[in-house]
Scaffold this motif. Sequence first.
Motif, PDB file in Angstrom:
ATOM      1  N   ASP A 214      -9.549  -2.565  -7.889  1.00  0.00           N
ATOM      2  CA  ASP A 214     -10.483  -2.469  -6.770  1.00  0.00           C
ATOM      3  C   ASP A 214     -10.728  -3.810  -6.104  1.00  0.00           C
ATOM      4  OD1 ASP A 214     -11.607  -3.241  -9.199  1.00  0.00           O
ATOM      5  OD2 ASP A 214     -13.642  -2.736  -8.526  1.00  0.00           O
ATOM      6  N   LEU A 215     -10.208  -4.897  -6.687  1.00  0.00           N
ATOM      7  CA  LEU A 215     -10.427  -6.225  -6.125  1.00  0.00           C
ATOM      8  C   LEU A 215      -9.201  -6.753  -5.390  1.00  0.00           C
ATOM      9  CD1 LEU A 215     -12.347  -7.933  -9.092  1.00  0.00           C
ATOM     10  CD2 LEU A 215     -13.280  -6.726  -7.107  1.00  0.00           C
ATOM     11  N   MET A 216      -8.184  -5.922  -5.221  1.00  0.00           N
ATOM     12  CA  MET A 216      -6.972  -6.367  -4.516  1.00  0.00           C
ATOM     13  C   MET A 216      -7.285  -6.588  -3.038  1.00  0.00           C
ATOM     14  SD  MET A 216      -4.050  -3.964  -6.268  1.00  0.00           S
ATOM     15  CE  MET A 216      -2.701  -4.895  -5.530  1.00  0.00           C
ATOM     16  N   ASP A 217      -6.504  -7.477  -2.421  1.00  0.00           N
ATOM     17  CA  ASP A 217      -6.699  -7.771  -0.997  1.00  0.00           C
ATOM     18  C   ASP A 217      -6.483  -6.504  -0.178  1.00  0.00           C
ATOM     19  OD1 ASP A 217      -7.170 -10.401  -1.611  1.00  0.00           O
ATOM     20  OD2 ASP A 217      -5.065 -11.003  -1.316  1.00  0.00           O
ATOM     21  N   LYS A 218      -7.205  -6.439   0.909  1.00  0.00           N
ATOM     22  CA  LYS A 218      -7.059  -5.293   1.804  1.00  0.00           C
ATOM     23  C   LYS A 218      -5.630  -5.212   2.317  1.00  0.00           C
ATOM     24  CE  LYS A 218     -11.830  -4.846   3.369  1.00  0.00           C
ATOM     25  NZ  LYS A 218     -12.747  -4.811   4.528  1.00  0.00           N
ATOM     26  N   GLY A 219      -5.139  -4.003   2.367  1.00  0.00           N
ATOM     27  CA  GLY A 219      -3.762  -3.797   2.816  1.00  0.00           C
ATOM     28  C   GLY A 219      -2.745  -3.833   1.691  1.00  0.00           C
ATOM     29  N   THR A 220      -3.215  -4.124   0.491  1.00  0.00           N
ATOM     30  CA  THR A 220      -2.304  -4.136  -0.664  1.00  0.00           C
ATOM     31  C   THR A 220      -2.776  -3.091  -1.662  1.00  0.00           C
ATOM     32  OG1 THR A 220      -3.588  -5.797  -1.854  1.00  0.00           O
ATOM     33  CG2 THR A 220      -1.834  -6.592  -0.407  1.00  0.00           C
ATOM     34  N   ASP A 221      -1.853  -2.635  -2.507  1.00  0.00           N
ATOM     35  CA  ASP A 221      -2.213  -1.682  -3.563  1.00  0.00           C
ATOM     36  C   ASP A 221      -1.302  -1.903  -4.771  1.00  0.00           C
ATOM     37  OD1 ASP A 221       0.246  -0.015  -3.372  1.00  0.00           O
ATOM     38  OD2 ASP A 221      -0.575   0.545  -1.402  1.00  0.00           O
ATOM     39  N   ALA A 222      -1.604  -1.175  -5.820  1.00  0.00           N
ATOM     40  CA  ALA A 222      -0.868  -1.350  -7.085  1.00  0.00           C
ATOM     41  C   ALA A 222      -0.004  -0.144  -7.391  1.00  0.00           C
ATOM     42  CB  ALA A 222      -1.858  -1.577  -8.229  1.00  0.00           C
ATOM     43  N   VAL A 223       0.324   0.636  -6.381  1.00  0.00           N
ATOM     44  CA  VAL A 223       1.078   1.875  -6.613  1.00  0.00           C
ATOM     45  C   VAL A 223       2.427   1.590  -7.243  1.00  0.00           C
ATOM     46  CG1 VAL A 223       2.159   3.858  -5.497  1.00  0.00           C
ATOM     47  CG2 VAL A 223      -0.125   3.116  -4.789  1.00  0.00           C
ATOM     48  N   GLU A 224       3.143   0.595  -6.714  1.00  0.00           N
ATOM     49  CA  GLU A 224       4.476   0.292  -7.272  1.00  0.00           C
ATOM     50  C   GLU A 224       4.392  -0.075  -8.748  1.00  0.00           C
ATOM     51  OE1 GLU A 224       6.919  -2.476  -5.272  1.00  0.00           O
ATOM     52  OE2 GLU A 224       7.221  -1.214  -3.507  1.00  0.00           O
ATOM     53  N   MET A 225       3.377  -0.826  -9.076  1.00  0.00           N
ATOM     54  CA  MET A 225       3.213  -1.207 -10.490  1.00  0.00           C
ATOM     55  C   MET A 225       2.825   0.003 -11.323  1.00  0.00           C
ATOM     56  SD  MET A 225       1.419  -4.972 -10.384  1.00  0.00           S
ATOM     57  CE  MET A 225       0.283  -4.673  -9.048  1.00  0.00           C
ATOM     58  N   LEU A 226       1.881   0.818 -10.838  1.00  0.00           N
ATOM     59  CA  LEU A 226       1.427   1.970 -11.616  1.00  0.00           C
ATOM     60  C   LEU A 226       2.518   3.023 -11.763  1.00  0.00           C
ATOM     61  CD1 LEU A 226      -2.183   2.378 -10.160  1.00  0.00           C
ATOM     62  CD2 LEU A 226      -1.531   1.472 -12.409  1.00  0.00           C
ATOM     63  N   GLU A 227       3.419   3.113 -10.793  1.00  0.00           N
ATOM     64  CA  GLU A 227       4.521   4.070 -10.891  1.00  0.00           C
ATOM     65  C   GLU A 227       5.720   3.498 -11.636  1.00  0.00           C
ATOM     66  OE1 GLU A 227       5.288   5.292  -6.906  1.00  0.00           O
ATOM     67  OE2 GLU A 227       3.679   6.816  -6.915  1.00  0.00           O
ATOM     68  N   GLY A 228       5.601   2.236 -12.072  1.00  0.00           N
ATOM     69  CA  GLY A 228       6.655   1.638 -12.886  1.00  0.00           C
ATOM     70  C   GLY A 228       7.831   1.125 -12.107  1.00  0.00           C
ATOM     71  N   ARG A 229       7.681   0.987 -10.806  1.00  0.00           N
ATOM     72  CA  ARG A 229       8.820   0.497 -10.008  1.00  0.00           C
ATOM     73  C   ARG A 229       8.884  -1.022  -9.985  1.00  0.00           C
ATOM     74  NH1 ARG A 229       7.724   2.478  -4.648  1.00  0.00           N
ATOM     75  NH2 ARG A 229       5.797   3.493  -5.327  1.00  0.00           N
ATOM     76  N   ALA A 230       7.745  -1.687 -10.110  1.00  0.00           N
ATOM     77  CA  ALA A 230       7.726  -3.153 -10.107  1.00  0.00           C
ATOM     78  C   ALA A 230       8.153  -3.706 -11.464  1.00  0.00           C
ATOM     79  CB  ALA A 230       6.332  -3.658  -9.744  1.00  0.00           C
ATOM     80  N   PHE A 231       7.697  -3.051 -12.526  1.00  0.00           N
ATOM     81  CA  PHE A 231       8.061  -3.486 -13.890  1.00  0.00           C
ATOM     82  C   PHE A 231       8.020  -2.246 -14.777  1.00  0.00           C
ATOM     83  CE2 PHE A 231       7.342  -5.114 -18.136  1.00  0.00           C
ATOM     84  CZ  PHE A 231       8.238  -6.175 -18.189  1.00  0.00           C
ATOM     85  N   ARG A 232       9.191  -1.828 -15.213  1.00  0.00           N
ATOM     86  CA  ARG A 232       9.284  -0.555 -15.949  1.00  0.00           C
ATOM     87  C   ARG A 232       9.018  -0.754 -17.441  1.00  0.00           C
ATOM     88  NH1 ARG A 232      10.990   4.400 -14.983  1.00  0.00           N
ATOM     89  NH2 ARG A 232      11.665   3.840 -12.884  1.00  0.00           N
ATOM     90  N   LEU A 233       8.169   0.122 -17.964  1.00  0.00           N
ATOM     91  CA  LEU A 233       7.944   0.219 -19.401  1.00  0.00           C
ATOM     92  C   LEU A 233       8.290   1.644 -19.836  1.00  0.00           C
ATOM     93  CD1 LEU A 233       4.469  -1.557 -19.630  1.00  0.00           C
ATOM     94  CD2 LEU A 233       6.669  -2.505 -20.329  1.00  0.00           C
ATOM     95  N   LYS A 234       8.397   1.853 -21.145  1.00  0.00           N
ATOM     96  CA  LYS A 234       8.707   3.199 -21.633  1.00  0.00           C
ATOM     97  C   LYS A 234       7.569   4.155 -21.314  1.00  0.00           C
ATOM     98  CE  LYS A 234       9.819   5.869 -25.779  1.00  0.00           C
ATOM     99  NZ  LYS A 234      10.078   5.868 -27.224  1.00  0.00           N
ATOM    100  N   TYR A 235       6.323   3.642 -21.397  1.00  0.00           N
ATOM    101  CA  TYR A 235       5.153   4.468 -21.141  1.00  0.00           C
ATOM    102  C   TYR A 235       4.567   4.097 -19.782  1.00  0.00           C
ATOM    103  CZ  TYR A 235       5.759   4.893 -26.168  1.00  0.00           C
ATOM    104  OH  TYR A 235       6.298   5.092 -27.400  1.00  0.00           O
ATOM    105  N   PRO A 236       4.032   5.080 -19.053  1.00  0.00           N
ATOM    106  CA  PRO A 236       3.507   4.788 -17.708  1.00  0.00           C
ATOM    107  C   PRO A 236       2.358   3.786 -17.748  1.00  0.00           C
ATOM    108  CG  PRO A 236       3.728   7.160 -18.071  1.00  0.00           C
ATOM    109  CD  PRO A 236       3.954   6.513 -19.387  1.00  0.00           C
ATOM    110  N   TRP A 237       2.291   3.002 -16.668  1.00  0.00           N
ATOM    111  CA  TRP A 237       1.169   2.071 -16.533  1.00  0.00           C
ATOM    112  C   TRP A 237      -0.112   2.853 -16.300  1.00  0.00           C
ATOM    113  CZ3 TRP A 237       1.023  -3.404 -16.283  1.00  0.00           C
ATOM    114  CH2 TRP A 237       2.279  -4.027 -16.496  1.00  0.00           C
ATOM    115  N   ILE A 238      -1.198   2.279 -16.756  1.00  0.00           N
ATOM    116  CA  ILE A 238      -2.507   2.911 -16.581  1.00  0.00           C
ATOM    117  C   ILE A 238      -3.424   1.914 -15.883  1.00  0.00           C
ATOM    118  CG2 ILE A 238      -4.536   3.896 -17.754  1.00  0.00           C
ATOM    119  CD1 ILE A 238      -2.651   4.706 -20.033  1.00  0.00           C
ATOM    120  N   GLY A 239      -4.069   2.379 -14.817  1.00  0.00           N
ATOM    121  CA  GLY A 239      -4.989   1.521 -14.089  1.00  0.00           C
ATOM    122  C   GLY A 239      -6.430   1.796 -14.478  1.00  0.00           C
ATOM    123  N   VAL A 240      -7.241   0.766 -14.506  1.00  0.00           N
ATOM    124  CA  VAL A 240      -8.659   0.932 -14.812  1.00  0.00           C
ATOM    125  C   VAL A 240      -9.465   0.136 -13.790  1.00  0.00           C
ATOM    126  CG1 VAL A 240      -8.298   1.291 -17.282  1.00  0.00           C
ATOM    127  CG2 VAL A 240      -8.678  -1.017 -16.428  1.00  0.00           C
TER     128      VAL A 240
END
Length: 989
Positions: A214-240
């Motif tokens: 919720d503190l990211m700059d306006k116009g940016t989001d964490a979707v790529e990271m949460l969907e595992g496209r920026a950095f892939r792990l075996k288990y999905p990323w979880i945002g809090v």
Amino acid sequence: MENLISLVNKIQRACTALGDYGEATALPTLWDSLPAIAVVGGQSSGKSSVLESIVGKDFLPRGSGIVTRRPLVLQLHKGEEGSKEYAEFLHLPRKRFTDFAAVRKEIQDETDRETGKTKQISSVPIHLSIYSPYVVNLTLIDLPGLTKVAVEGQPDSIVQDIENMVRSYIEKPNCIILAISPANQDLATSDAIKISREVDPTGERTFGVLTKIDLMDKGTDAVEMLEGRAFRLKYPWIGVVNRSQADINKNVDMIAARRREREYFSSTPEYKHLAHRMGSEYLAKVLSKHLEAVIKSKIPGIQSLISKTIAELEAELSRLGKPIAADDGGKLYAIMEICRSFDQIFKEHLDGVRPGGDRIYNVFDNQLPAALKRLQFDKQLSMENIKKLITEADGYQPHLIAPEQGYRRLIESSLITIKGPAEAAVDAVHSLLKDLVHKSISETLDLKQYPSLRAEVGNAAIDSLEKMRDESKKATLQLVDMECGYLTVDFFRKLPQDIDKGGNPTHSIFDRYNDSYLRRIGSNVLSYVGMVCATLRHLIPKSIVHCQVREAKRSLLDHFFTELGKIEARTNLFSIVIFYILLGFHFVLYPKRLSSLLNEDPAVMERRSALRKRLELYRSAQAEIDSVAWSKHLLLVLLGFELSLKFPMNCIVTLYFINASGDFYYIRDNPNHRKSVAASLVQGVYVLEKDRQERREGTDALASPWWVFFNFQLLHKLVDDVDSSIFGAIYEFKPPSTYCNDTLHRSPSYVIAFRGTITKADSVSRDIELDMHFVRNGLHQTSRYEIAIQAVRNMIATVGDSGIWLAGHSLGSAVSLLCGKTMAKSGNFIESFLFNPPYVSAPIERIKDKKVKHGLRIAGSVITAGLTLAVKAKQKKSLSSDPFAAFSAWVPCLFVNPSDHICSEYIGYFEHRKKMEEIGAGSIERLATQNSLGCLLMGAFGKESEPLHLIPSASVTVNLTPSRDFKEAHGIHQWWKPHLHLQSKLYKY
């Protein structure tokens, strides 16, 4: 599966309490094998906020710089709905914190206790357990935040120290990594991702958590990271979305914060499609489920590791020896026990149990005869020497018939040379005995533990051997002197005389010194010396064995014991008692002496202490795992049998402990399984009688599960003819036809079981009457015994003694014991399981003071033995008869509890018998162990009776688990309880 996380929680707490928290040491570590979730992140990454959000409480220290300076093992326990929330620290047992602000303060204070009020770090973890209906079962390890620079008050190495600590946790293959990264920073610079990638390159063990979305700059989001496209792990990323600092300052409620978090993800267009797997609540559930799965998969490996490590620790502890006793009495007892072990090993070498004694025989059979053969009698019996000695012996008057004095001088001068081989044989045996002493010392494990005692015992043994050698040499040389001092006259009287051979007795005296005459003298002397050599060849070994070998076996350490106790220990009865009494005074007079003998390398003491703690840890872990396995197994039993509520719960417990591997229905060749089966069948007799008394029949009866579960059938009930009560049962084993013979190894064909006293109106009077018959040694005169022994005889006639078990509890044990003894005397040895067998005696075993207890037992043995001698003499009976000899090969299994005064005397009975043998008073105890004072006194008045409770041999299993009361200590139910502390010993007569 929730109990699996609780299991790991318990083991982790035990690890910390006993000093195992994964640090590199010379001890095996259990911590490293336990699955855990380690929380990793840089400073100010939001680690603390994530943890508090999962817990739903504000309880972690906050501030600038490094706040977390010790690992925090956070164990969450889900409570029942409506239960109170509280926290507990491992270092403050039984103190509950309901104010979580106090929890925060205690974390800070406990950190300062370990590190001081500095900014240092420590790897010793703090254990915090939180119980709440609003959490999931989960264990998390909060680690210090990774940093890049040291702040004021910290050493320059702090950056590397923290990284090393974090790495030591997450590089272990059983560790699940919870990598916390702030979404408002470049993921490539994330400290958590960087170190996780190094130890888990494939991301198999890593869960990624994005904070500050919720503190990211306006116009940016964490979707790529949460969907595992920026950095892939075996288990999905979880945002809090955590509370902001302003929320924290305003003490915003966690429940409200969680609601706002859910609203944020569900209402933000970019994250709406991911809302179902976002948030701290989802994170907690995912981690809990994953941790359970990992634990489940790792349990078999952990069990195997625990079993292997326990064996290794026990083996090393055995090599290191027992710890030194704290009190002087215990020290003296330890010294005497060690000396006894050494003495026993030394005797075993001489007796052929161990190698070495044959070398002594070689001295007698080869070395001594060879030395005698090498004696140069020819020198002594040369013509010149014979003529010289005879002439000198004649003096101024030549001998008339035979040169007697000349013969004597020739024989004496020849026999004296035998002293050389005799002394050599004495010295050779002495040397071999010294070698055996050194060898025995090296083979006595406990002596390796105490260098001073080893030196003292060695010196004392060698000194004793030196004295024995001197005595032996004196006695052996006396044998030679005796031969020199008194010649065998008959030998010479049988020699042919000159006149008998037609010689002329009027020959000139000078003609008698011709060569033929001298040769005849030499030949006669040589024959006599040869005869003496042949005699001494046998007498010298006898003398050596008597003075050295036999004496070494009997009294090698007598002088050492005398010096140790400052008394003269004699072998008569009075002195044995005095010896023990005086030893008590010695404890006070010579404590420094005892301590000096038992001094030990401090490193060894420290190692032993560490090993014992670590062994305690592994055993407690094994017990915890077994308890979880039991819970799962009980569920299977309940489902498989569809048991009604009236089914006895104790029976379910028994069924499990017969075979924890899942093979329910056969009797495994395992002492604990066989014990539990026998105890269950005895319980079946109790329930049979209770069913009768309460008129439970058919489907209402509760007895049958106690035998049906093990594939037994009730063949016959044994009914008392006086009150019609059921006191015994005969069971027949009927395994399914699918069982192979190997599976049924050592299973009985029939079991005859007898119950004890039941305190119900229908049977109590008859049972107590029989109890009194037992006390008076009159059980063999009762009809109940007649019914029992007839049943046993009938079964033996049918199948033989090898296919039968006898089992009994309390009074039933007395019946079984009497039946077993009776059949053993006729050569039928029945396998018997006697639970809490009664022993008629004063409760000496309950005395805590060991010296008083041993003194009373010794006095009792002396009195009993003396009275036995008196009674036997009065009745003119032979002392050589041994009533135990007829059935000493029968070895019943006795199960006793030291807190049960009815049976506990069996412990002292067998142990005291062994100790009396060890101190050389075995002959006394052999008389005392076969008789009781009561029976002897009755015999003196013509009422002869054999003491039922006294038996020659037994396998005694003692339940050392503490009992709450006498009822529990005497009950049959204890013998199928889980996790008993049992100690078994075999005593052979």
